[in-house]
Write a protein that holds these residues in place. Structure first.
Motif, short mmCIF file in Angstrom:
data_model
loop_
_atom_site.label_atom_id
_atom_site.label_comp_id
_atom_site.label_asym_id
_atom_site.label_seq_id
_atom_site.Cartn_x
_atom_site.Cartn_y
_atom_site.Cartn_z
N SER A 182 0.82 -1.21 0.00
CA SER A 182 0.00 0.00 0.00
C SER A 182 0.85 1.26 0.00
O SER A 182 1.92 1.30 0.63
CB SER A 182 -0.91 0.03 1.23
N LEU A 230 2.81 -1.96 4.36
CA LEU A 230 2.45 -0.55 4.37
C LEU A 230 3.68 0.30 4.14
O LEU A 230 4.68 0.15 4.84
CB LEU A 230 1.77 -0.18 5.69
N THR A 283 0.57 5.62 3.83
CA THR A 283 -0.64 4.82 3.75
C THR A 283 -1.68 5.47 4.66
O THR A 283 -1.53 5.45 5.88
CB THR A 283 -0.37 3.36 4.16
N ALA A 331 -5.35 -2.33 3.89
CA ALA A 331 -4.00 -2.19 4.43
C ALA A 331 -3.90 -2.67 5.88
O ALA A 331 -2.86 -3.16 6.30
CB ALA A 331 -3.52 -0.75 4.32
#
Lengths: 281, 327
Positions: A162, A200, A204, A213
């Motif tokens: 992410s 992540l 994010t 996420a």
């Protein structure tokens, strides 16, 4: 009397003979101001050798970093955003999309691919911040759905990297419902007991944090990434005072119990491989 | 003291005229009945006309009208006063912005959860303006899981300007709390009905918004961001909220047309605040209807259909392949 005497008068190099330093040869770390050559920076996986600041990189770089022999098959590569609402703010959404596609060479803010990671099949989805701030619209949701379906078909783990400012406002209600859609796909993956590892990276936030996420069987992050639901500016406005140092960094989120591990980029492949071994052995 | 919105001024004028007339009538000197009848008809006509042509931004204003009924009011009405509120997320605290508990609907137990706004200045603060913290979402999830355990359907009532964007909310994982709710609600093995009764702002609303039937009252909004914030981000000014409201397609009608919700519950003419009882009746009728319809559905089917419904949301296109250059 001066200590030095000029032997030549002024600048005598003619314009044609001037030596230009080409652009992009050097990289200056935004955190510690360390200067390294772009080549060294790239060889260090875009991580500052002095302060370990992890520079944002895109799906190309992550795929190259993680897939064996840099080989992978892309999934849903030709999907592009529609403009279901005919959204216009200061300029039409269609124009923004076209410009972003042209500028980035990407079709949207996420790419999905199947390949091998240490000889084991995995599906990896990776967001691209360069495409409208890595915002989540229908294409991001659909490609995560495709990635999850492929993982179920191959009975293999799913990894999502992410990197996003949140939902894509220009798709309004549709983008909000991508949070629901991606979560729905993850329940199907969970029902099949296939591992999902969420990675992540900086940043994010928003709807991405508040959906896939944070839903990893394991949530791992790169060091010092900004991770949060509300953006730091919004939180600052809400509380009316300055934010504590290190607020909403990976380290902060780990301390508060929402991450399993922080992993340096150079160790990312090895750690993912290790976790996949734990799930599969 | 009633509150009137800017575009409700003509309604306010007529109501004031009626009140004056009634004062005159109280003195008993003149027969005001014919004039009163005329005025009341004019009031009804004006209300109908104004409310038939509301712009998206005006609807957003109606959705926030201070005289509108809030979550507990609807729950009381749906359960005929049998609702018992229960508290706490069993981890941190009891979030006053999120309420929940059991109630009886036609003799059957139903679990209710929803964001609650305050009815006056003091209560608005107490309820944190309907902005839940992570513990609110976790309380909601605890109650929904409790309902699932005892096979009771769930009704969620949505009315929030957003999940609270505070420092402690971040520390306690606001993002994770909402994400967890999306995930768990998606596979909840009992019927879930969600009703947007006011504001449906972004993840904070969706955090209790995954259901088999997601309904919106006529004068509410549901989107990824409020028109004000959208204006400030995309136009870099607070002045474009009306345009933003238009562009976001956030009204019940637009959301239904885009197949992002399942139905619209009509409001009495002049909005829910003009006839609270009527609004409650309408919501109750819809909730009862869907509870009955969904009661017999097999849990596997229910979950499968719910997942399928949300997975179908979104509009994507295929990029035109770049034509190969002829050699």
């Amino acid at each position: 009397m001066g200590w030095f005497t000029r032997t030549k008068e002024g600048i005598t190099t003619s314009t044609e003979e001037k030596k230009e330093t080409p652009e992009g040869l050097w990289y200056k770390c935004p955190e510690c101001d360390e200067i390294v050559t772009s080549e060294d920076h790239e060889n260090n996986l875009w991580v500052c050798p002095k302060c370990e600041h992890h520079e944002k990189i895109g799906s190309d770089e992550y795929f190259a970093l993680l897939f064996d022999d840099q080989r992978y098959t892309e999934l849903g590569a030709d999907l592009v955003a529609g403009d279901p609402l005919g959204f216009v703010d200061t300029k039409p959404y269609k124009e923004r999309l076209a410009k972003s596609r042209q500028g980035s060479g990407l079709n949207d803010a996420l790419r999905a691919a199947e390949g091998k990671l240490d000889k084991r099949t995995v599906v990896i989805s990776c967001m691209d911040f360069r495409f409208i701030g890595g915002s989540m619209g229908s294409v991001v949701g659909e490609k995560i759905a495709i990635a999850a379906d492929q993982a179920m078909k191959r009975k293999c783990p799913l990894v999502i990297i992410s990197k996003s400012g949140g939902a894509r406002m220009m798709e309004a209600g549709f983008s909000l419902m991508q949070m629901a859609k991606t979560s729905a796909k993850l329940t199907q993956l969970a029902a099949k007991r296939l591992p999902y590892i969420s990675v992540l990276t900086d940043p994010t936030t928003g709807g991405v944090t508040a959906s896939f996420a944070m839903l990893g069987d394991l949530n791992i992050a790169e060091p010092k990434a900004l991770i949060g639901f509300a953006g730091p500016r919004v939180v600052k406005e809400t509380i009316g005072t300055d934010l504590p140092k290190g607020f909403q960094t990976s380290e902060f989120v780990l301390e508060h119990g929402f991450l399993d591990l922080i992993v340096h980029r150079k160790d990312l492949k090895a750690k993912l491989s290790q976790f996949i071994t734990f799930f599969q052995s | 003291m009633q509150t009137f919105l800017e575009f409700e001024k003509p309604i306010q004028n007529i109501i004031e005229q009626i009140e004056k007339l009634k004062e005159v009538a109280a003195l008993g000197a003149v027969d005001v009945q014919p004039t009163l009848r005329d005025l009341e008809k004019k009031l009804a006509d004006t209300r109908t006309e104004i409310y038939a042509n509301l712009s998206p931004w005006e609807r957003v204003q109606v959705s926030r009208h201070p005289d509108r009924p809030y979550t507990l009011k609807y729950i009381e009405a749906i359960t005929d006063g049998t609702f018992v509120e229960v508290h706490g997320d069993r981890t941190v605290k009891d979030d006053k912005a999120m309420v929940g508990g059991f109630g009886l609907v036609k003799g059957r137990t139903v679990m209710f959860v929803g964001q609650q706004k305050g009815i006056n200045t003091k209560m608005r603060q107490y309820r944190n303006f309907g902005m839940a913290n992570p513990e609110g979402y976790r309380k909601a999830l605890r109650l929904m899981k409790l309902a699932e355990k005892f096979n009771k359907p769930v009704v969620t009532i949505i009315d929030t300007p957003g999940a609270f964007p505070g420092l402690e909310a971040e520390e306690r994982g606001q993002g994770e709390a909402i994400a967890r709710n999306l995930f768990e609600m998606m596979r909840l093995r009992v019927p879930v009905i969600c009703v947007v009764i006011g504001e449906g702002a972004s993840g904070g609303a969706l955090g209790i918004g995954i259901g088999d039937k997601v309904l919106m009252l006529e004068n509410t909004w549901y989107s990824v961001i409020s028109p004000e914030s959208c204006s400030s981000i995309l136009w870099r000014s607070w002045d474009y909220k009306a345009q933003a409201a238009q562009a976001l397609k956030l009204t019940a009608k637009d959301m239904l047309a885009n197949k992002l919700i399942d139905g619209i519950i009509p409001e009495p003419v002049g909005g829910a605040h003009a006839d609270v009882e009527g609004a409650c009746r309408n919501v109750k009728a819809e909730v009862v209807k869907w509870l009955e319809k969904l009661a017999k559905t097999d849990p596997d089917k229910l979950v499968e259909r719910r997942i399928k419904k949300f997975c179908e949301m979104g509009v994507v296109e295929k990029a035109k392949p770049t034509p190969k250059a002829k050699s």
